[in-house]
Structures are given as structure tokens and as C-alpha cells.
Write an enzyme that holds these catalytic residues in place. Sequence first.
Site, short mmCIF file in Angstrom:
data_model
loop_
_atom_site.label_atom_id
_atom_site.label_comp_id
_atom_site.label_asym_id
_atom_site.label_seq_id
_atom_site.Cartn_x
_atom_site.Cartn_y
_atom_site.Cartn_z
N LYS A 96 -79.92 36.46 0.98
CA LYS A 96 -79.96 36.99 2.35
C LYS A 96 -79.88 35.86 3.38
CE LYS A 96 -83.55 39.57 2.15
NZ LYS A 96 -84.72 40.39 2.27
N LYS A 145 -45.00 23.40 -10.84
CA LYS A 145 -44.68 24.02 -9.55
C LYS A 145 -43.51 24.97 -9.78
CE LYS A 145 -47.78 22.26 -7.09
NZ LYS A 145 -48.76 22.91 -6.25
N LYS A 171 -51.21 20.65 -15.84
CA LYS A 171 -51.96 21.90 -15.66
C LYS A 171 -51.04 22.99 -15.14
CE LYS A 171 -53.91 22.29 -11.02
NZ LYS A 171 -53.21 23.55 -10.80
N ASP A 172 -51.33 24.21 -15.56
CA ASP A 172 -50.65 25.38 -14.99
C ASP A 172 -50.93 25.43 -13.50
OD1 ASP A 172 -49.32 26.67 -17.01
OD2 ASP A 172 -50.95 28.05 -17.51
N GLY A 349 -51.49 17.15 -2.15
CA GLY A 349 -50.65 16.27 -1.32
C GLY A 349 -50.72 14.82 -1.75
C1 LIG Z 1 -56.89 21.67 -3.14
S1 LIG Z 1 -57.17 20.93 -4.69
C2 LIG Z 1 -56.03 21.80 -5.77
C3 LIG Z 1 -54.73 21.12 -5.90
C4 LIG Z 1 -53.70 21.96 -6.58
O1 LIG Z 1 -53.98 22.82 -7.38
C5 LIG Z 1 -52.31 21.76 -6.28
O2 LIG Z 1 -51.47 22.53 -6.74
C6 LIG Z 1 -51.87 20.61 -5.45
O3 LIG Z 1 -50.47 20.51 -5.43
P1 LIG Z 1 -49.75 19.36 -4.65
O4 LIG Z 1 -48.30 19.71 -4.70
O5 LIG Z 1 -50.28 19.34 -3.26
O6 LIG Z 1 -50.02 18.07 -5.36
#
Ligand SMILES: CSCCC(=O)C(=O)COP(=O)(O)O
Length: 422
Positions: A96, A145, A171-172, A349
Site C-alpha cells: 500500500k 535483431k 541472446k534472443d 545503444g
Molecule cells: C535497456 S537494456 C536491454 C537492451 C536490449 O535488450 C537491446 O535489445 C539493446 O539493443 P541495442 O540495439 O540498443 O544494442
Amino acid sequence: MNAYCLATYRSFDEKADFHKKATSIAVGLTVGSWTELPEAQKAQMEKHLGKVISVEVHEPAQGEAISNRYADITIAYPDVNFSRDIPALLVTVFGKLSMDGKIKLIDLSFSSDFLSAFAGPKFGMQGVRDLLGVHDRPLLMSIFKSVVGYELPALREQFYLQAAGGVDLIKDDEILFENPLTPLEKRIEICLEAAAQATKETGQKLLYAVNLTGPTSKLAAQAKKAISAGANALLFNVLAYGFDTLHELSSDPEITIPIMAHPAMAGATYPSPHYGISASVLLGKLMRLAGADLVLFPSPYGSVVMPREENMAIKHALLTDDLRKDYIYNAPVDVQLNLASSFPVPSAGIHPGLVPLILRDFGKDVIVNAGGGIHGHPLGTIAGGQAFRQAIDATIQGKTLQDYAQIHPELQSAIDTWGIRE
Ligand SMILES: CSCCC(=O)C(=O)COP(=O)(O)O
């Protein structure tokens, strides 16, 4: 002797009596009311009563806005009031209360008894390094990506290109869920095939963190299905499911591969100075306690940024050996509780020109992680991975990226594209 967990809050108010407020939290979130209780009942309820440990008032300096008047309030909550799980603790200390004005949960410490219910990460930083056989440098991870709507051969190709560039982990994307085009078991099969092909060429081992998704009740079975298909790591959107779900998965003896925690949705909780839960608690202490082997979080340098001080607090929470100081309240001297550390993965980034900053702040115990900074390399995805490895090599050898780039065209091209941040 009673054991307690401690919560520290930052409470903002232009005129409140913060000592009164602290007492009302300590009483209101435990026994409900105190002064009205008959003496006999007080004796009975004493062990359930919260205690005010400290109230540090910050009065605004001259010229500072009155809206910046706050106090850091620390309350001790008796363990006897809640079961030994994260949901019970969070609802007790910030249920709460999280909705009651400008107040943020900025720290938590646990009793040794509470902490003893958590085994922590199964692999941790050391275990992940052992799996990869890499102990002397920061690791490099890349992120798939453009995966939604693509078929298996496209994913295989993307996996191979990332792996061939010399990354340690792939990673996926966290938005890749169970789908008919690239179902989990098939995805694992083709990615591991591509990993084997790349390993023959690079001599490097690889971990592929496959996204564990679906209804909560089926997650453990899905994880085991992934393991049977050969998966060697899992990605998990912890905050969408809850810390207890991560704890269930990490403490399942049949889930024998590292779990990588994605911070999706964390921005709904930590960034405000006035509300929510601090990043170091959310993405640091609680992730480690719940058993995340690797934890992603925004860095101070890239596209989604977090103040450096908060980043360093997450790093500390994930890595510190000194649990007695940072995690355990009032631990007797003979208490020895260990939690493996979780690998910090500052992300979002990230490009090769940021590597010197990342290594300055994190040292070698970090995973450099990039999606766009690898796939967006002008010479292609393989060159993207190579440019990062070159930036890491240069930095650990104490060389400048500019100098190293003179004989490493992939790094030079990355610098021409993204620049270098000092
Ligand atoms: C905000 S931390 C998670 C970063 C992430 O999962 C990601 O996909 C970042 O991709 P980028 O192309 O910005 O390296």
C-alpha cells in the site's frame, strides 16, 4: 531473538513531520495500531511491531526548491510477519505504501534467516565464465535483431554472422515469443547448428540465450523442453512475470543452464526520484537474490541511459562479496551466507567507441552487449563483432582505440560511424 528485514525509503513532503511519518509506516505496515492497544495485548504484539531505525531529514538549502524537502527513513520489519519469499517481503514493505504520496523504496537489507531461503544464481559470473572457458577478459554478447516475422533459415544466417564475429553469447530479442515460424525447439536446433559451424572456425565456445516465454504455469516445462533440445542458456523477462517466478526457475534442480534476466518494463518502476523502487534494488539485489546469472540494464553511455551512480550501485549489488555489509541486517558474526555474483550486462545503444568507458567503470567483469552496434556495422555483422573484440583487446592492452584502429579496419570503420566517447 527477533530477526528483521530493513527497508529504506526516500519520502518527499514540503511540511511533514517525518518522524511521525516513520512511526506511522512502522506501525501501519505491521500491527496496524499501537497506542490504542491495551498493555496486555501490546506485550503479545511487540514481536510483530515494525521499528523505526533512522530518519535523516534533508531540509532544502537556501535557494533550493521546497519541493526538494525529503527524508530517508529506515524501518525494520519483523520476519515473523511474512513468509520467506520476495512477494511477501515486497507487499509488506512497499505494498500500500507505494501508492501513498511521493515515496520511493531505495534500499532493502535482509535478515540472515530470510536470505537463507535463497540459493542465488546457480552459475553466477564464475560459472558462466567456466562454461565459456574465458576468464581473462570482458565477454561480448550480441542480440538478434529483426526476428519477428522471419523464418528459420534467416535466423540461422543471423546467428552464424554474429557468432563468426567472435561474440561469446548471443541472446534472443526479448520480443520473440513462441510462434509458428521459429518455434523454440527448432530455433535451438538451427542456432546450435550455426554455433557449431562458427566454433569450428573461431575456436570459441558460445552460449545462446533462448527466450523463455508463455503462460507462467508452463514456464518450467518449457525451460526443460529447451534443455532437452540442447539449450545452453535462457533469457527471461523477469519483471513481466515477477521475481518469484525467476526464483522458482532458478531453484528448480532440473533447470541446469544459466538464466539471463532482461529488464523489460523496469522503466515503469525505477526512474522517478519520487516514486517506485530504486534501480539497485530492482535490477541489482532482487535479481541476484531471485537467482539471475546475468542481468541486463541500461548503461550510462548508450541510447537508453541511467545515471552512472545508479549503474555503479547495480554493479555493486550484483557483484559484492560483502553480503554482511550490504545485504544482511544485524547478522551475527558467525553467519556466512554466500550468493554467487550475477554478471552485469550494461546495454542499449552500445557501440565499440563506448568500450573504454564501459571497461573503466566495470573492469573486466562485465559483458559488453550490443544489437544495433553489431548488425549496423557498415562492413556487416561479422565485422561488427570483430570491431567490438578489437575495442576490448585495445582497451585491456592499455592502447587507444584510435591507435588500434590504424591496423584494424573493422574498428576504424566502427569509429568512423559512431565515434569514440571519452
Ligand atoms: C535497456 S537494456 C536491454 C537492451 C536490449 O535488450 C537491446 O535489445 C539493446 O539493443 P541495442 O540495439 O540498443 O544494442
